[in-house]
Design a protein around this motif. Structure first.
Motif, PDB file in Angstrom:
ATOM      1  N   ILE A 212       1.805   2.628  -6.509  1.00 32.55           N
ATOM      2  CA  ILE A 212       1.421   1.977  -5.253  1.00 32.55           C
ATOM      3  C   ILE A 212       1.893   0.536  -5.288  1.00 32.55           C
ATOM      4  CG2 ILE A 212      -0.482   1.429  -3.708  1.00 32.55           C
ATOM      5  CD1 ILE A 212      -0.009   4.446  -4.199  1.00 32.55           C
ATOM      6  N   ALA A 213       2.639   0.138  -4.275  1.00 35.60           N
ATOM      7  CA  ALA A 213       3.149  -1.232  -4.192  1.00 35.60           C
ATOM      8  C   ALA A 213       2.112  -2.127  -3.522  1.00 35.60           C
ATOM      9  CB  ALA A 213       4.450  -1.265  -3.394  1.00 35.60           C
ATOM     10  N   GLU A 214       1.794  -3.231  -4.186  1.00 43.21           N
ATOM     11  CA  GLU A 214       0.886  -4.231  -3.623  1.00 43.21           C
ATOM     12  C   GLU A 214       1.574  -5.586  -3.658  1.00 43.21           C
ATOM     13  OE1 GLU A 214      -2.659  -4.195  -5.958  1.00 43.21           O
ATOM     14  OE2 GLU A 214      -3.348  -2.259  -5.197  1.00 43.21           O
ATOM     15  N   THR A 215       1.568  -6.273  -2.534  1.00 40.52           N
ATOM     16  CA  THR A 215       2.099  -7.628  -2.562  1.00 40.52           C
ATOM     17  C   THR A 215       1.242  -8.473  -3.490  1.00 40.52           C
ATOM     18  OG1 THR A 215       0.802  -8.233  -0.615  1.00 40.52           O
ATOM     19  CG2 THR A 215       3.052  -7.478  -0.238  1.00 40.52           C
ATOM     20  N   ARG A 216       1.841  -9.462  -4.115  1.00 40.36           N
ATOM     21  CA  ARG A 216       1.124 -10.236  -5.119  1.00 40.36           C
ATOM     22  C   ARG A 216      -0.159 -10.854  -4.563  1.00 40.36           C
ATOM     23  NH1 ARG A 216       3.965 -12.897  -9.129  1.00 40.36           N
ATOM     24  NH2 ARG A 216       1.993 -13.994  -9.477  1.00 40.36           N
TER      25      ARG A 216
ATOM     26  N   GLY B 263       0.785  -1.224   0.000  1.00 39.27           N
ATOM     27  CA  GLY B 263       0.000   0.000   0.000  1.00 39.27           C
ATOM     28  C   GLY B 263       0.817   1.274   0.000  1.00 39.27           C
ATOM     29  N   ALA B 264       2.158   1.143   0.073  1.00 38.35           N
ATOM     30  CA  ALA B 264       2.996   2.342   0.123  1.00 38.35           C
ATOM     31  C   ALA B 264       3.096   2.981  -1.260  1.00 38.35           C
ATOM     32  CB  ALA B 264       4.392   1.982   0.625  1.00 38.35           C
ATOM     33  N   ARG B 265       3.209   4.291  -1.271  1.00 39.54           N
ATOM     34  CA  ARG B 265       3.417   5.051  -2.512  1.00 39.54           C
ATOM     35  C   ARG B 265       4.922   5.177  -2.726  1.00 39.54           C
ATOM     36  NH1 ARG B 265       0.331   9.665  -5.036  1.00 39.54           N
ATOM     37  NH2 ARG B 265       1.846  10.948  -6.172  1.00 39.54           N
TER      38      ARG B 265
ATOM     39  N   ARG C  68       1.026  -0.334  -9.132  1.00 36.56           N
ATOM     40  CA  ARG C  68      -0.087   0.375  -9.776  1.00 36.56           C
ATOM     41  C   ARG C  68       0.200   1.872  -9.777  1.00 36.56           C
ATOM     42  NH1 ARG C  68      -1.766  -3.890 -12.058  1.00 36.56           N
ATOM     43  NH2 ARG C  68      -2.869  -5.437 -10.798  1.00 36.56           N
ATOM     44  N   HIS C  69      -0.158   2.554 -10.857  1.00 33.17           N
ATOM     45  CA  HIS C  69       0.035   3.992 -10.895  1.00 33.17           C
ATOM     46  C   HIS C  69      -0.786   4.669  -9.796  1.00 33.17           C
ATOM     47  CE1 HIS C  69       1.456   3.211 -15.073  1.00 33.17           C
ATOM     48  NE2 HIS C  69       2.302   4.171 -14.750  1.00 33.17           N
ATOM     49  N   ALA C  70      -0.159   5.616  -9.133  1.00 38.40           N
ATOM     50  CA  ALA C  70      -0.866   6.372  -8.113  1.00 38.40           C
ATOM     51  C   ALA C  70      -1.963   7.215  -8.776  1.00 38.40           C
ATOM     52  CB  ALA C  70       0.106   7.276  -7.361  1.00 38.40           C
TER      53      ALA C  70
END
Length: 454
Positions: free
Chosen positions: A441-445, A134-136, A418-420
């Motif tokens: 935005i980082a999402e774990t798989r 969830g981090a940007r 994912r693009h913010a």
């Protein structure tokens, strides 16, 4: 130019005194791509001296191969001596270049590159461990930390904590920005004035030199120093048995650290930007990585199986080639096709514009890794030159192919980016063509799959 040679056409829009400086300053990429409409060789000006832009892939190939001895590196590479000395990426041809290339080549042999894979992964994991679901993220900053760390670890047997690593990155960026500004400015001499920008360049160079000096000093003090590029340079002897002097060693390592970080980082940033815009291709990448790795650790043996991953890198280097401008200077009068150029003529070409030419690539602005499938028609010679060609081809091309493939697969095995919301990404032509800002935005798989299923 001979009396019977046809005149080399001028690009339209030339103004008195400043030539084409204004459109170049307004939009470098649009200007350099537009020049392809005006012939194989077209003349532009940034002040009183003309510059000849080479658009033909056949003529670019000729410059790099058959006529390479007729050309020096040119204006941009002169300005890159901001990093100090004449390291391999900027040194002119001839015996010195050949000797230095032969000296450094063992560090870039395929077997040695394969031996770096585990260190590449371990180094990248240091950065990945700081990511949170969830981090940007500033993606270019993150991948540049990875690629800088890979060069430090694999080639220099060194490492830096995140804060000093960030400072070194900013120092490299400062010098690159200064080099490109000086290369496209028609007047010189102002860079010697005690202006704030000049002081900033001096401070950046001091920081880089201190970092590299510490690495060299650590190697000198180690009786069992590692078998790496620093040791190659320390152990090198010329024909009369003399070692390289300290300035030569520091220049080579500084140049390598800068050049070896920038291209890979920019390529990976654009690659993940394209994956964010093409979720279907991203899903194919995830499937390939999951199948090939089967839950295990990535190794050199996996690389030949990561065929889609490799095509993704290939297509990124086409659509978003980092090099928007390459320079050369004629050492002697030369002929390129029907163009006759005098000794001292400045030449440029653009891999970025070349790789986007619709006459060379169908639907050139579409990100399509499948255009590189073996059954598809491939571009003709000279139309795809991400690392140059001939005896001046980038010595680190194999290292970069392996590094970008490995790091792409490593990130894709664990994360989706994912693009913010509201983010706008545009190309910025500095020393390389990098994204203006790439916040994702980082999402774990696992989390990403659950969100998509919902």
């Amino acid at each position: 130019m001979t009396a019977d040679a046809p005149p080399i056409p001028h690009a339209p829009g030339r103004l008195p005194v400043v030539g084409h400086l204004l459109p170049m300053l307004r939009d470098r990429l649009e200007f350099i791509q537009r020049l392809r409409r005006h012939g194989d060789v077209v003349q532009i000006g940034f002040g009183p001296k003309p510059v000849f832009v080479v658009n033909s892939p056949e003529l670019i190939w000729e410059i790099l191969t058959a006529q390479h001895a007729n050309f020096g590196k040119g204006r941009l590479f002169e300005k890159l001596r901001l990093f100090g000395g004449s390291p391999l990426p900027v040194t002119e041809g001839g015996p010195q270049h050949l000797q230095r290339r032969r000296l450094m080549q063992p560090a870039f042999h395929r077997e040695r590159i394969n031996s770096y894979i585990d260190r590449m992964i371990t180094t990248a994991e240091t950065t990945l461990q700081t990511w949170e679901h969830g981090a940007r993220l500033d993606v270019q900053n993150e991948v540049q930390l990875m690629t800088q760390g890979v060069v430090l670890s694999a080639l220099l047997s060194s490492d830096l904590d995140r804060t000093p690593a960030q400072a070194v990155m900013h120092g490299v960026d400062t010098l690159f920005q200064a080099a490109i500004r000086r290369a496209v400015t028609p007047v010189s001499g102002w860079e010697k004035l005690p202006l704030p920008g000049t002081r900033k360049v001096k401070a950046a160079n001091t920081l880089l030199r201190k970092t590299v000096s510490d690495i060299v000093a650590a190697h000198r003090a180690d009786p069992e120093r590692p078998d790496d590029l620093v040791s190659l340079l320390l152990d090198a002897r010329d024909e009369e048995g003399r070692p390289l002097d300290e300035e030569e060693i520091l220049s080579e390592i500084t140049g390598l650290l800068a050049a070896g970080t920038e291209t890979s980082a920019v390529t990976m940033a654009w690659l993940f930007h394209e994956l964010g815009r093409n979720p279907g291709i991203e899903e194919q990448l995830h499937q390939e990585v999951d199948t090939v790795l089967a839950g295990g650790r990535l190794t050199a043996e996996h690389l030949p199986q990561l065929v889609l991953t490799r095509r993704l890198v290939t297509e990124t280097l086409r659509l978003h080639n980092p090099a928007w401008i390459v320079t050369r200077r004629a050492n002697v009068p030369v002929r390129l096709g029907s163009a006759h150029l005098p000794a001292g003529a400045d030449l440029v070409w653009s891999p970025y514009a070349l790789h986007r030419d619709p006459e060379l690539y169908p639907d050139p602005l579409r990100f399509d890794p499948d255009r590189w499938l073996p059954e598809r028609p491939q571009p003709r010679r000279g139309a795809y030159i991400p690392f140059g060609a001939g005896n001046r081809m980038c010595i680190g091309d194999g290292f970069t192919w392996a590094e970008t493939t490995v790091l792409t697969a490593l990130i894709a095995s664990r994360w989706t980016l994912r693009h913010a919301p509201g983010a706008t990404v545009r190309p910025v032509p500095a020393i390389t063509v990098h994204p203006s800002a790439l916040h994702m935005i980082a999402e774990t798989r696992g989390h990403a799959a659950a969100r998509e299923a919902a």
